[in-house]
Design an enzyme around this catalytic site. Structure first.
Site, PDB file in Angstrom:
ATOM      1  N   CYS A  10      33.718  76.157 -43.261  1.00  0.00           N
ATOM      2  CA  CYS A  10      32.737  75.312 -42.571  1.00  0.00           C
ATOM      3  C   CYS A  10      32.222  76.095 -41.362  1.00  0.00           C
ATOM      4  O   CYS A  10      32.284  77.334 -41.361  1.00  0.00           O
ATOM      5  CB  CYS A  10      33.330  73.962 -42.192  1.00  0.00           C
ATOM      6  SG  CYS A  10      34.744  74.021 -41.081  1.00  0.00           S
ATOM      7  N   ASN A  13      35.771  75.594 -38.426  1.00  0.00           N
ATOM      8  CA  ASN A  13      37.137  75.617 -38.992  1.00  0.00           C
ATOM      9  C   ASN A  13      38.094  74.709 -38.208  1.00  0.00           C
ATOM     10  O   ASN A  13      39.277  75.019 -38.090  1.00  0.00           O
ATOM     11  CB  ASN A  13      37.688  77.055 -39.090  1.00  0.00           C
ATOM     12  CG  ASN A  13      38.969  77.186 -39.921  1.00  0.00           C
ATOM     13  OD1 ASN A  13      39.806  78.039 -39.635  1.00  0.00           O
ATOM     14  ND2 ASN A  13      39.142  76.375 -40.941  1.00  0.00           N
ATOM     15  N   CYS A  15      37.202  70.972 -38.374  1.00  0.00           N
ATOM     16  CA  CYS A  15      36.994  69.622 -38.920  1.00  0.00           C
ATOM     17  C   CYS A  15      37.006  69.627 -40.450  1.00  0.00           C
ATOM     18  O   CYS A  15      38.012  69.276 -41.078  1.00  0.00           O
ATOM     19  CB  CYS A  15      35.688  69.022 -38.408  1.00  0.00           C
ATOM     20  SG  CYS A  15      35.613  68.840 -36.605  1.00  0.00           S
ATOM     21  N   ARG A  16      35.887  70.024 -41.078  1.00  0.00           N
ATOM     22  CA  ARG A  16      35.757  69.838 -42.522  1.00  0.00           C
ATOM     23  C   ARG A  16      36.628  70.772 -43.355  1.00  0.00           C
ATOM     24  O   ARG A  16      37.353  70.309 -44.248  1.00  0.00           O
ATOM     25  CB  ARG A  16      34.281  69.988 -42.932  1.00  0.00           C
ATOM     26  CG  ARG A  16      33.404  68.878 -42.411  1.00  0.00           C
ATOM     27  CD  ARG A  16      31.935  69.237 -42.467  1.00  0.00           C
ATOM     28  NE  ARG A  16      31.614  70.337 -41.562  1.00  0.00           N
ATOM     29  CZ  ARG A  16      30.425  70.895 -41.432  1.00  0.00           C
ATOM     30  NH1 ARG A  16      29.429  70.452 -42.180  1.00  0.00           N
ATOM     31  NH2 ARG A  16      30.224  71.872 -40.571  1.00  0.00           N
ATOM     32  N   SER A  17      36.557  72.091 -43.084  1.00  0.00           N
ATOM     33  CA  SER A  17      37.325  72.994 -43.963  1.00  0.00           C
ATOM     34  C   SER A  17      38.841  72.816 -43.819  1.00  0.00           C
ATOM     35  O   SER A  17      39.550  72.916 -44.830  1.00  0.00           O
ATOM     36  CB  SER A  17      36.902  74.463 -43.812  1.00  0.00           C
ATOM     37  OG  SER A  17      37.123  74.945 -42.514  1.00  0.00           O
ATOM     38  N   ASP A 130      28.572  66.956 -40.941  1.00  0.00           N
ATOM     39  CA  ASP A 130      29.380  67.492 -39.838  1.00  0.00           C
ATOM     40  C   ASP A 130      29.824  66.323 -38.954  1.00  0.00           C
ATOM     41  O   ASP A 130      28.989  65.648 -38.365  1.00  0.00           O
ATOM     42  CB  ASP A 130      28.488  68.475 -39.061  1.00  0.00           C
ATOM     43  CG  ASP A 130      29.200  69.069 -37.863  1.00  0.00           C
ATOM     44  OD1 ASP A 130      30.339  68.665 -37.568  1.00  0.00           O
ATOM     45  OD2 ASP A 130      28.600  69.951 -37.221  1.00  0.00           O
TER      46      ASP A 130
HETATM   47  P1  4NP Z   1      33.405  71.946 -38.615  1.00  0.00           P
HETATM   48  O1  4NP Z   1      32.808  71.054 -37.417  1.00  0.00           O
HETATM   49  O2  4NP Z   1      32.374  73.016 -38.904  1.00  0.00           O
HETATM   50  O3  4NP Z   1      33.536  70.971 -39.731  1.00  0.00           O
HETATM   51  O4  4NP Z   1      34.718  72.508 -38.116  1.00  0.00           O
HETATM   52  C1  4NP Z   1      32.315  71.579 -36.225  1.00  0.00           C
HETATM   53  C2  4NP Z   1      33.186  71.999 -35.240  1.00  0.00           C
HETATM   54  C3  4NP Z   1      32.687  72.482 -34.056  1.00  0.00           C
HETATM   55  C4  4NP Z   1      31.325  72.556 -33.846  1.00  0.00           C
HETATM   56  C5  4NP Z   1      30.461  72.142 -34.847  1.00  0.00           C
HETATM   57  C6  4NP Z   1      30.949  71.656 -36.036  1.00  0.00           C
HETATM   58  N1  4NP Z   1      30.824  73.036 -32.597  1.00  0.00           N
HETATM   59  O5  4NP Z   1      29.590  73.013 -32.424  1.00  0.00           O
HETATM   60  O6  4NP Z   1      31.602  73.460 -31.734  1.00  0.00           O
END
Ligand code: 4NP
Length: 170
Positions: A10, A13, A15-17, A130
């Protein structure tokens, strides 16, 4: 037999992955098949490198009976070469992976997938939303999408690996 190497990707790294990583690892461990797999996750950005998953990711996993430990890492070209299946959570990250592969490993494009393309409930939108700026309920939605998509991915793997007995149920 070589393990099947799977990497979820993702943006951050956190939340989703990690949710997808934890669900697949849990299913594989529950079936006693962990020795046949190597499962990992990473982010296309280095924003959160070294961090543990978002508290809300850990909470939704725990709610579903899954304990998980992971430290965020950033995707590298070496990862693209190493993993057999590189599974992106949305189109933006998919494009980043394809772009990274195109410089040195164009033949690996066939190993890059969108996780939600395995979600049998979804026919048109293959992005996992997201949840970072969202609510707890958004993390539950991500969990449910990942759960369905991983079941679909396991069915796909069963068809691809006819010598591996993955059981009949996800
Ligand atoms: P992920 O979510 O890609 O599913 O881990 C996010 C985590 C952090 C951010 C964006 C999305 N950020 O902008 O810091």
């Amino acid at each position: 037999m070589q393990p099947i190497k799977i990497l979820f990707v993702c943006l951050g790294n956190i939340c989703r992955s990690p949710i997808a990583h934890a669900i697949l690892e849990h299913k594989i461990k529950s079936n006693g098949l962990i020795h046949f797999f190597e499962i990992n996750s990473s982010g296309t950005s280095g924003f959160h490198t070294g961090s543990t998953p978002d508290k809300r990711s850990l909470a939704v996993l725990l709610k579903h009976g899954i304990q998980f430990k992971h430290y965020a890492q950033q995707l590298t070209p070496a990862d693209i070469s190493y993993y057999d299946y590189i599974i992106a959570t949305d189109h933006l990250n998919y494009d980043e992976i394809i772009n990274m592969a195109s410089h040195s490993l164009p033949n690996k494009a066939n190993s890059v997938f969108l996780l939600r393309s395995f979600d049998l409930n979804e026919k048109t939108n293959f992005d996992i939303p997201d949840p970072y700026y969202g609510l707890e309920s958004d993390f539950e939605e991500v969990y449910q999408i990942c759960e369905r998509s991983i079941n679909g991915f396991l069915n796909f793997l069963r068809m691809q690996t006819n010598q591996l007995h993955l059981g009949t149920q996800p």
